[in-house]
Design an enzyme around this catalytic site. Structure first.
Site, mmCIF file in Angstrom:
data_model
loop_
_atom_site.group_PDB
_atom_site.id
_atom_site.type_symbol
_atom_site.label_atom_id
_atom_site.label_comp_id
_atom_site.label_asym_id
_atom_site.label_seq_id
_atom_site.Cartn_x
_atom_site.Cartn_y
_atom_site.Cartn_z
ATOM 1 N N TYR A 141 -20.984 -17.757 -32.526
ATOM 2 C CA TYR A 141 -19.682 -18.409 -32.620
ATOM 3 C C TYR A 141 -19.342 -18.808 -34.052
ATOM 4 C CZ TYR A 141 -19.576 -18.886 -27.509
ATOM 5 O OH TYR A 141 -19.552 -18.647 -26.156
ATOM 6 N N LYS A 191 -33.156 -13.875 -25.358
ATOM 7 C CA LYS A 191 -33.158 -12.460 -24.980
ATOM 8 C C LYS A 191 -34.073 -11.724 -25.956
ATOM 9 C CE LYS A 191 -31.594 -9.230 -22.198
ATOM 10 N NZ LYS A 191 -32.102 -9.171 -20.814
ATOM 11 N N ASP A 223 -30.800 -13.570 -18.543
ATOM 12 C CA ASP A 223 -30.350 -13.029 -17.263
ATOM 13 C C ASP A 223 -31.180 -13.580 -16.106
ATOM 14 O OD1 ASP A 223 -32.419 -11.669 -18.493
ATOM 15 O OD2 ASP A 223 -31.761 -9.670 -17.894
ATOM 16 N N ASP A 247 -23.343 -21.870 -23.649
ATOM 17 C CA ASP A 247 -21.965 -21.952 -23.180
ATOM 18 C C ASP A 247 -21.860 -21.404 -21.768
ATOM 19 O OD1 ASP A 247 -19.230 -22.208 -23.026
ATOM 20 O OD2 ASP A 247 -18.778 -20.757 -24.596
ATOM 21 N N ASP A 251 -21.850 -23.764 -17.931
ATOM 22 C CA ASP A 251 -20.735 -23.653 -16.993
ATOM 23 C C ASP A 251 -21.216 -23.203 -15.614
ATOM 24 O OD1 ASP A 251 -18.890 -24.532 -18.796
ATOM 25 O OD2 ASP A 251 -18.071 -22.565 -19.273
#
Length: 355
Positions: A141, A191, A223, A247, A251
């Site tokens: 980001y 990851k 994942d 992020d 959520d």
């Protein structure tokens, strides 16, 4: 020792929910002798209307000088056509940068009285009590980016993901320290089977872990973690991860609880930290006295714990929320037959009375 708290109501339901949280903080002050002092500042669309900017310098300066910041929400349809650099949401981004808020802590705890509100089966939702520690000012980001360029005759865009060792060390230490206050388990999410930044992340987290022998550490690929949050969320204590993965996962975890109005958060800085519910400004219900203030009240409990270090008072506020729910008090978003439907103000009074 006195404590100064800056309250930023912001827009929409912000005034109602911060008023409720301050009422509960005052009840904790009266019980525990905390000597809390509140000052109020503008930010968001409200500040834009008054001063032509969503984050006045006076607001930022007051926040820097305070012990903690209690934040409501920003945004609303009336500012949709404002120039992008002056939109209300720029206030929270400016506060993150101006206060150096490098980590977001998002607890997800399903109270016994609300187990049936979760979209998960009760046997999966029961006992969920986790915290996601998300790195907030690094990663993809904040990396270099290109919106459009020609490469081999075709248009492409790109974003650069990068993390430094000090950035990872800082967030890892916070995660391990948070786990020491809880059940002593950290799950680091990356990851590392694909991404070079994730391999650096994993190595650095393991190096920091050597300083926290009392905390258990495990690694999960993002994942797999996303799947585990859906099928067995009660296994988690503290999850630590980077900006992008955090992020998304935070959520996902928010849905597990069944109501976004219940969820608090803390954005941790080197000096001043900021506390806010994760829901938005909800302009469609603003001024009606029906907003759920519990996410903001629980954010205030986090303020007591992480900024003022008054654990007993924080526990009392959380216990008061739990008891009010057990006694059947519900705002409209949570109301069901057999419960007592109450206003924002009445819910705050119910919690304050139980502190």
């Amino acid at each position: 020792m006195s404590h100064s708290i800056v309250v930023i109501p912001g827009d929409g339901i912000g005034q109602e929910i911060t008023t409720a949280a301050v009422q509960v903080l005052q009840a904790a002050d009266a019980k525990f002798g905390l000597d809390l002092h509140f000052t109020y500042q503008d930010a968001g669309g409200t500040a834009y209307d008054k001063y032509g900017t969503p984050l006045p310098e006076e607001t930022l300066a007051a926040c820097r000088a305070a012990d903690a910041v209690l934040f409501g929400a920003v945004g609303g349809n009336q500012w949709d056509n404002v120039e992008p650099s002056l939109r209300p949401e720029k206030a929270i981004l400016g506060l993150r940068k101006g206060l150096g808020l490098y980590a977001n802590l998002r607890p997800v705890k399903i109270e016994p009285a609300l187990v049936d509100y979760s979209p998960l089966k009760p046997e999966l939702a029961r006992g969920v009590d986790l915290v996601i520690v998300r790195e907030l000012v690094g990663g993809i980001y904040f990396g270099e980016r290109c919106e459009s360029e020609q490469h081999d005759g075709v248009e492409r865009a790109w974003d650069l993901e990068n993390y430094s060792v000090p950035e990872v060390e800082r967030i890892a230490k916070l995660a391990f320290q948070t786990a020491q206050l809880r059940r002593g388990r950290v799950t680091s999410v990356d990851k590392a089977n694909v991404l070079a930044t994730s391999r650096l992340w994993r190595r650095t987290v393991e190096q920091v872990h050597a300083q926290y022998a009392d905390v258990e550490l495990q690694h999960l690929y993002v994942d797999n973690c996303a799947m585990q949050l859906a099928v067995r969320p009660a296994q988690f204590d503290v999850i630590v991860t980077g900006n992008l993965f955090g992020d998304i996962l935070s959520d996902e975890a928010a849905v597990v609880g069944g109501s976004i109005g219940m969820l608090p958060s803390a954005s941790i800085g080197a000096q001043t930290s900021l506390y806010e519910p994760i829901h938005g400004s909800a302009p469609d219900i603003a001024g009606q006295g029906i907003a759920n203030p519990l996410g903001t009240i629980l954010s205030a409990a986090m303020l007591l714990r992480y900024s003022l270090h008054v654990e007993q008072a924080a526990d009392a506020v959380e216990a008061a929320v739990r008891q009010a729910l057990a006694d059947g008090y519900r705002t409209v978003d949570l109301w069901r037959e057999g419960c007592q439907k109450v206003s924002t103000e009445a819910m705050a009074e119910a919690v304050a009375a139980r502190v």
